[in-house]
Scaffold this motif. Structure first.
Motif, mmCIF file in Angstrom:
data_model
loop_
_atom_site.group_PDB
_atom_site.id
_atom_site.type_symbol
_atom_site.label_atom_id
_atom_site.label_comp_id
_atom_site.label_asym_id
_atom_site.label_seq_id
_atom_site.Cartn_x
_atom_site.Cartn_y
_atom_site.Cartn_z
ATOM 1 N N VAL A 16 -14.596 -59.880 31.888
ATOM 2 C CA VAL A 16 -13.266 -59.302 31.894
ATOM 3 C C VAL A 16 -13.337 -58.270 33.249
ATOM 4 O O VAL A 16 -12.339 -58.170 33.765
ATOM 5 N N ARG A 17 -14.624 -57.554 33.592
ATOM 6 C CA ARG A 17 -14.629 -56.843 34.799
ATOM 7 C C ARG A 17 -14.130 -57.420 36.033
ATOM 8 O O ARG A 17 -13.566 -57.232 36.808
ATOM 9 N N LEU A 18 -14.935 -58.678 36.012
ATOM 10 C CA LEU A 18 -14.836 -59.355 37.350
ATOM 11 C C LEU A 18 -13.286 -60.070 37.442
ATOM 12 O O LEU A 18 -12.967 -59.983 38.459
ATOM 13 N N LYS A 19 -12.641 -60.560 36.269
ATOM 14 C CA LYS A 19 -11.305 -60.733 36.431
ATOM 15 C C LYS A 19 -10.617 -59.650 36.864
ATOM 16 O O LYS A 19 -9.331 -59.814 37.530
ATOM 17 N N ALA A 20 -10.557 -58.435 36.218
ATOM 18 C CA ALA A 20 -9.769 -57.117 36.574
ATOM 19 C C ALA A 20 -9.835 -56.974 37.948
ATOM 20 O O ALA A 20 -8.971 -56.385 38.312
ATOM 21 N N ALA A 21 -10.955 -57.207 38.493
ATOM 22 C CA ALA A 21 -11.227 -56.554 40.034
ATOM 23 C C ALA A 21 -10.527 -57.737 40.731
ATOM 24 O O ALA A 21 -10.358 -57.563 42.081
ATOM 25 N N ASP A 22 -10.287 -58.818 40.262
ATOM 26 C CA ASP A 22 -9.714 -60.142 41.077
ATOM 27 C C ASP A 22 -8.954 -60.929 40.365
ATOM 28 O O ASP A 22 -9.340 -61.742 39.776
ATOM 29 N N PRO A 23 -7.578 -60.479 39.985
ATOM 30 C CA PRO A 23 -6.776 -61.124 39.123
ATOM 31 C C PRO A 23 -6.499 -62.515 39.672
ATOM 32 O O PRO A 23 -6.075 -63.276 38.721
ATOM 33 N N ALA A 24 -6.685 -62.867 40.892
ATOM 34 C CA ALA A 24 -6.563 -64.196 41.147
ATOM 35 C C ALA A 24 -7.415 -64.987 41.051
ATOM 36 O O ALA A 24 -7.543 -66.337 41.249
#
Length: 98
Positions: A16-24
């Protein structure tokens, strides 16, 4: 195929943190055709987040009367799962027809 960064999430919170940091960014797991789409220049993610080792393979009844299906449950396992076959036979049939 474009260059991309790769990260393997150690747990759901990290994914979740990784996705939040890079929504693309795109999640990748077994059985996905994302790599093929990248080879054909249909998808161009700059980062892939590998979630294959996360505990997302369960099928369980939810508190609201529905069902919670983990993101990594293979279609064949889902189609033949007793809960799906008994409560959602149309879903089971649709998966098998695909």
């Amino acid at each position: 195929m474009n260059a991309f960064e790769y990260a393997r999430a150690a747990d759901i919170a990290e994914a979740v943190r990784l996705k939040a940091a890079d929504p693309a960014a795109k999640f990748i797991a077994g059985g996905t055709n994302l790599i093929d789409l990248m080879k054909y220049h249909v998808e161009h993610p700059a980062r892939l987040i590998d979630i294959t080792r996360l505990p997302l393979r369960s099928v369980e009844p939810s508190h609201s009367g529905g069902v919670m299906i983990g993101a990594l449950v293979p279609n064949s396992d889902l189609a033949y799962h007793p809960l799906i076959e008994s409560r959602y036979p149309l879903l089971s049939s649709a998966i098998l027809a695909g």
